[in-house]
Design a protein around this motif. Structure first.
Motif, PDB file in Angstrom:
ATOM      1  N   GLU A  58      -2.752  23.343  -0.478  1.00 31.31           N
ATOM      2  CA  GLU A  58      -2.508  23.417  -1.915  1.00 31.31           C
ATOM      3  C   GLU A  58      -2.389  22.024  -2.521  1.00 31.31           C
ATOM      4  N   THR A  59      -1.749  21.114  -1.795  1.00 31.95           N
ATOM      5  CA  THR A  59      -1.590  19.740  -2.279  1.00 31.95           C
ATOM      6  C   THR A  59      -2.946  19.053  -2.421  1.00 31.95           C
ATOM      7  N   LEU A  60      -3.803  19.215  -1.449  1.00 33.38           N
ATOM      8  CA  LEU A  60      -5.126  18.595  -1.516  1.00 33.38           C
ATOM      9  C   LEU A  60      -5.976  19.202  -2.625  1.00 33.38           C
ATOM     10  N   ARG A  61      -5.868  20.506  -2.814  1.00 35.42           N
ATOM     11  CA  ARG A  61      -6.658  21.164  -3.870  1.00 35.42           C
ATOM     12  C   ARG A  61      -6.220  20.713  -5.252  1.00 35.42           C
ATOM     13  N   GLU A  62      -4.944  20.407  -5.401  1.00 31.23           N
ATOM     14  CA  GLU A  62      -4.426  20.006  -6.713  1.00 31.23           C
ATOM     15  C   GLU A  62      -4.689  18.537  -7.012  1.00 31.23           C
ATOM     16  N   ASN A  63      -5.082  17.759  -6.003  1.00 33.19           N
ATOM     17  CA  ASN A  63      -5.285  16.329  -6.199  1.00 33.19           C
ATOM     18  C   ASN A  63      -6.669  16.078  -6.787  1.00 33.19           C
ATOM     19  N   PRO A  64      -6.750  15.536  -7.990  1.00 31.59           N
ATOM     20  CA  PRO A  64      -8.062  15.334  -8.639  1.00 31.59           C
ATOM     21  C   PRO A  64      -8.937  14.309  -7.923  1.00 31.59           C
ATOM     22  N   ARG A  65      -8.330  13.501  -7.040  1.00 30.22           N
ATOM     23  CA  ARG A  65      -9.116  12.466  -6.357  1.00 30.22           C
ATOM     24  C   ARG A  65      -9.737  12.990  -5.060  1.00 30.22           C
ATOM     25  N   VAL A  66      -9.458  14.229  -4.732  1.00 23.60           N
ATOM     26  CA  VAL A  66     -10.089  14.853  -3.558  1.00 23.60           C
ATOM     27  C   VAL A  66     -11.138  15.838  -4.061  1.00 23.60           C
ATOM     28  N   GLU A  67     -12.393  15.490  -3.905  1.00 18.72           N
ATOM     29  CA  GLU A  67     -13.483  16.298  -4.453  1.00 18.72           C
ATOM     30  C   GLU A  67     -14.027  17.320  -3.462  1.00 18.72           C
TER      31      GLU A  67
END
Length: 785
Positions: A619-628
């Protein structure tokens, strides 16, 4: 070529690695002295071919006493790797050599034609029970004094198809044949019957071919010599073409195979060895224990024991059915004199009396009532209002003693207070055996009865000590609509369980039965700990059988990989808080995951200590805009769901896959080629230390080895982390990054785990501060452009 390097004729490739040469020759020399080679080799260093080459060379050596190789592995992926390497060996043998006859062992569910096609009323949920019942009925119909012959049963099943086909002209459907493994069978999809009794035509065909006195291999209807490897799919295909039982074919071929590939059950499970593989486990066998870091926990499960509430219920019923003929002797309306005579005759031929039967029945009944009382009290205490929330009850444990203080368990104390003395415990197994004989003779079948199983477990309960064995009540989630909607039995299967906390004796004793072999894994270090917990050290010290160690690191170009140990705060609950908490520790781990996902030009595998933390990380990675990249989450699920997830991860654009380090995606899965570019491990995946069972194992290890926390918890956790890292670099052309995030990997502190890594690996994982991880990743990948 000299005798000392004759193994090169077996080796499946032109040029072995230096480590393979050393490992093969070490394994051969050690096995010739009756010993074991303990090999840690990094992923991709050719351990599978190493072990097979050593074993096959010994089996083919006319001066050797070895007759077969038995391969044991805990991971299906590795089983397939052994199959692949066996095919490679056979395809590269000298032209005047016979192929190495090899057989893969699997369970009935994998080879039963009906179960494979979900036909005949058989599915994964009932395949074992239905198979045994159908076999018993088939034997009863065709045995001595039976109603017909096996040949007639086969003919009847085949003729059903003929009748359907002949009637097709009158508008009925054409004959329907059961098909499996891309082969039509000679039988219908429906289970055939004889006088309203279902029977298995495949098993009937096997019985028809089985000689009364002789080797069951004579019942094999195809020529397996010269075939090389017979994998499960080929075994099924060959068997059903001839209308015979694939599982029975497996058992018939088994003693004649030069290499047998199976799992730990085939050597360490008492039921499996007692009824299937036991004859192979002797000094003429060269054993290969693959994924040997899992040997200790897997065998612990296999040599632990339990008796369920339902088994006690059925055992009580069986005892009542045996006792009643004597109680009602002379009442012709209830029982015949023959019933009473049969029971008396069996009792006279044994050391079991009527009073023993009655005492055991009462014991089973009262034990079940005590189990009910304890489960009910636990639920009232821990889950108030549980009767209205049966669907929400979790799996649970009810300890029967303080797990940190070895002492007599509460069930044993209860039994003494109720007058169930030592003799009742000791006699229970013999009573169960007599009950089974009486019922099987009276009912003219060979059904598996509950009384012997219940008696055996209770006998072990009495005999086993309270230091190495921990007793508890296990509550396993299930659902039984037949039970009242206010009963815990509707929601739970309850078992009186006995955990073997220290299985080293069981492992060592079984290994001692083999002539020698190889135990190998990518993660065995520290080797001295491994040898203690598996009992290998006693083979060396007490029996004079050598145990020789070898550790082989990655021999691939170092410039193709980078390894980081990030000095972040320890990923413990005290530091990170619950998944929803916005703590400083969680922010630092979120940043590390973001850096690896963003900077890595390819797939990334993220290993978290458990599934709850895996959900947080995804969930943290999905919410991070810098992880495409798309982020996939692995959850505890069935094998087919996991396979679909792997296929999605490997296909198309680069992705991030987040999983638990205790799941199936961080061990045994081959991420070869460009399937994986980075693996990141967060925290040290130590299991739940609050579990009563975990506390008991730690306490037992404390007494046995001196440091229970290290032996039972820390070392296995580090092996889990290293397994995940090993998914990245698996060949000389592969490129990737390995990242450990937690100060315990980076610092030499009091709770550091760095010392549990091999020297070469420890040197590669140089500490880096969290704020320098992104720079290190960028620099490495820029250098690969």
């Amino acid at each position: 070529m000299t005798a000392s390097d004759s193994w090169r004729e077996v080796f499946g490739h032109a040029d072995p690695y230096d480590e393979q040469v050393d490992g093969i020759e070490t394994a051969i020399d050690t096995a010739e002295d009756g010993g074991f080679a303990v090999v840690e080799g990094a992923c991709g260093t050719g351990k599978t071919m190493l072990a097979l080459t050593a074993g096959i060379d010994l089996v083919r050596d006319p001066q050797s006493d070895y007759e077969r190789v038995v391969v044991l592995t805990s991971v299906k992926q590795q089983l397939r790797q052994f199959e692949e390497d066996l095919r490679t060996v056979n395809s590269n043998l000298p032209t005047d050599w016979d192929p190495v006859t090899s057989l893969t062992l699997v369970g009935k569910a994998d080879v039963c034609p009906y179960n494979r096609e979900n036909a005949g009323g058989i599915d994964d949920g009932n395949v074992y029970e239905r198979c045994e019942s159908l076999r018993e009925d088939t034997r009863a119909i065709t045995g001595e004094g039976g109603a017909t012959t096996a040949q007639n049963l086969v003919s009847r099943a085949r003729s059903q198809q003929t009748g359907l086909a002949d009637s097709g002209a009158q508008g009925r459907a054409a004959a329907q044949f059961l098909e499996t493994a891309d082969e039509p069978t000679p039988y219908p999809p429906e289970m055939p019957e004889y006088d309203d009794v279902e029977y298995c035509p495949f098993y009937a065909q096997f019985l028809e071919e089985l000689p009364e006195d002789g080797d069951p291999v004579e019942a094999v209807l195809f020529d397996f010599d010269g075939m090389g490897l017979i994998d499960p799919e080929e075994l099924v295909s060959l068997s059903v073409q001839h209308g015979t039982c694939p599982h029975s074919m497996m058992g018939a071929i088994l003693p004649h195979a030069e290499v047998v590939v199976g799992n730990y059950y085939h050597a360490f499970d008492p039921v499996t060895t007692g009824g299937f593989t036991g004859a192979l486990l002797d000094s003429s066998t060269f054993v290969v224990c693959d994924e040997a870091h899992m040997l200790e926990p897997r065998v612990r499960d296999l040599v632990s024991d339990a008796v369920g509430d339902a088994t006690l219920r059925d055992a009580e019923s069986e005892l009542t059915r045996v006792i009643q003929p004597l109680k009602f002797d002379g009442d012709k309306e209830t029982h015949t004199a023959a019933d009473a005579d049969l029971v008396r005759g069996e009792l006279e031929d044994s050391d079991v009396s009527l009073s023993d039967l009655e005492a055991t029945r009462d014991f089973f009944r009262d034990l079940r009532e005590e189990l009910d009382r304890r489960v009910t009290a636990h639920l009232e205490r821990e889950h108030r209002g549980w009767k209205s929330n049966l669907h929400d009850l979790p799996d649970d444990e009810i300890p029967l003693r303080d797990p940190t203080e070895p002492q007599q368990d509460e069930i044993s104390v209860w039994a003494e207070s109720e007058g169930y003395h030592d003799g009742v415990w000791v006699k229970a197994e013999a009573v169960g055996a007599v009950v089974a004989r009486i019922l099987n003779e009276a009912e003219d079948d060979e059904k598996e009865r509950a009384a012997p199983a219940a008696g055996r477990v209770l006998g072990e309960w009495y005999r086993n000590d309270h230091e190495r064995y921990f007793r508890e009540i296990e509550l396993e989630r299930t659902w039984n609509e037949k039970e009242p909607d206010t009963s815990w039995r509707r929601a739970y299967n309850a078992r009186l369980a006995m955990q073997n906390c220290v299985p080293s004796d069981a492992i060592g004793e079984q290994l001692a039965e083999f002539g020698g072999g190889v135990l190998m894994s990518a993660t065995l270090e520290p080797l001295d700990v491994f040898e203690e917990v598996t009992g290998l050290n006693h083979l060396d010290a007490e029996q004079g059988r050598p145990v020789v160690e070898r550790t082989y690191g990655l021999n691939f170009p170092e410039e193709r990989r980078e390894s980081f140990a990030v000095d972040a705060p320890k990923f413990t609950y005290d530091n990170r808080g619950a998944p929803g908490d916005e703590t400083q520790t969680r922010r630092m781990y979120a940043d590390a995951l973001r850096d690896v996902a963003r900077e890595t030009p390819g797939n990334v595998l993220v290993g978290m200590p458990n599934y709850a933390e895996a959900t947080w990380a995804a969930e943290t990675l999905r919410e991070n805009p810098r992880v495409e990249k798309p982020v996939l989450l692995d959850e505890s699920s069935a094998d087919d769901v996991t396979e679909d997830l792997k296929a999605e991860f490997f296909g198309g654009e680069s992705k991030v896959l987040v999983t638990s380090l205790r799941g199936t995606l961080t061990e045994g899965v081959d991420y070869e080629g460009d399937r994986l570019s980075a693996a990141v491990v967060c925290g040290v995946p130590i299991i739940n230390t609050a579990s009563p069972r975990t506390k008991a194992v730690r306490t037992a290890y404390e007494r046995e080895f001196g440091d229970g926390f290290v032996y039972a918890l820390t070392v296995p956790a580090v092996r889990k982390a290293r397994q995940a890292l090993g998914r990245v670099i698996r060949g000389p052309e592969e490129v990737g990054v390995r990242v450990l995030v937690d100060s315990r990997y980076a610092r030499d502190s009091w709770d550091s785990v760095r010392k549990y890594f091999p020297d070469t690996e420890r040197e590669e994982f140089q500490p880096v501060s969290p704020d320098m991880l992104s720079l290190g990743l960028e620099r490495f990948w820029r250098g690969r452009e």
